[in-house]
Motif scaffolding. Structure first.
Motif, PDB file in Angstrom:
ATOM      1  N   LYS A  71      -3.606  -5.559  -1.854  1.00 20.34           N
ATOM      2  CA  LYS A  71      -3.535  -4.087  -2.136  1.00 20.34           C
ATOM      3  C   LYS A  71      -4.927  -3.534  -1.615  1.00 20.34           C
ATOM      4  O   LYS A  71      -5.809  -4.104  -1.632  1.00 20.34           O
ATOM      5  N   PRO A  72      -4.718  -2.327  -1.131  1.00 17.60           N
ATOM      6  CA  PRO A  72      -3.821  -1.323  -1.266  1.00 17.60           C
ATOM      7  C   PRO A  72      -2.647  -1.576   0.103  1.00 17.60           C
ATOM      8  O   PRO A  72      -3.113  -2.161   0.949  1.00 17.60           O
ATOM      9  N   PRO A 120      -0.121   0.381   2.376  1.00 16.36           N
ATOM     10  CA  PRO A 120       0.394   1.905   2.566  1.00 16.36           C
ATOM     11  C   PRO A 120       1.872   1.804   2.448  1.00 16.36           C
ATOM     12  O   PRO A 120       2.440   0.942   2.713  1.00 16.36           O
ATOM     13  N   PRO A 121       2.394   3.023   1.876  1.00 17.75           N
ATOM     14  CA  PRO A 121       3.995   3.086   1.617  1.00 17.75           C
ATOM     15  C   PRO A 121       4.894   2.840   2.690  1.00 17.75           C
ATOM     16  O   PRO A 121       5.832   2.089   2.353  1.00 17.75           O
ATOM     17  N   ASN A 122       4.648   3.241   3.858  1.00 19.76           N
ATOM     18  CA  ASN A 122       5.349   3.019   5.086  1.00 19.76           C
ATOM     19  C   ASN A 122       5.282   1.564   5.416  1.00 19.76           C
ATOM     20  O   ASN A 122       6.451   0.976   5.830  1.00 19.76           O
TER      21      ASN A 122
END
Length: 127
Positions: A110-111, A113-115
């Motif tokens: 993490k983190p 990215p959503p994509n």
């Protein structure tokens, strides 16, 4: 007209904002999304559903050390063919080795990215 079959995804994390964001992200695509903040609830979902993909945090339980590895092992035994993505804030070779032994398909720091997570979930079935 043929009914569209949704792919099933389970997201396990103790952070409600992560669960909310991933639920929202994947509901826009062809996924039925279940979310869980606890080990017992995640186990219940795995017992009652046929998931194609499970995304789990490494540490989401106060009582079970490295619960993400434990629940992944459980899911792999209950759901042959399920793909598991483990994510953690800890970048540790020992965790990677434990994930490999538990047959976790992908281990991420993490983190994320959503994509990127969306693309990985879409393509993990080919791994």
């Amino acid at each position: 007209m043929r009914k569209k079959i949704l792919k099933k995804l389970l997201v396990i994390d103790d952070d409600p904002s992560v669960l909310f964001a991933l639920r929202k992200l994947f509901k826009r695509s062809e996924y039925q999304v279940d979310t869980s903040e606890s080990f017992d609830e995640a186990k219940h979902f795995i017992d009652k559903n046929r998931y194609q993909v499970i995304i789990t945090d490494l540490i989401f339980s106060e009582t079970i050390q490295e619960a993400g590895i434990v629940i992944s092992d459980y899911a792999k035994r209950k759901l042959p063919g399920v793909k598991v993505i483990l994510w953690t804030a800890m970048d540790d070779a020992d965790i990677s080795e434990k994930a490999r032994r538990a047959k976790i398909d992908l281990c991420l720091c993490k983190p994320v990215p959503p994509n990127l997570i969306q693309g990985l979930v879409e393509n993990i079935r080919y791994m």
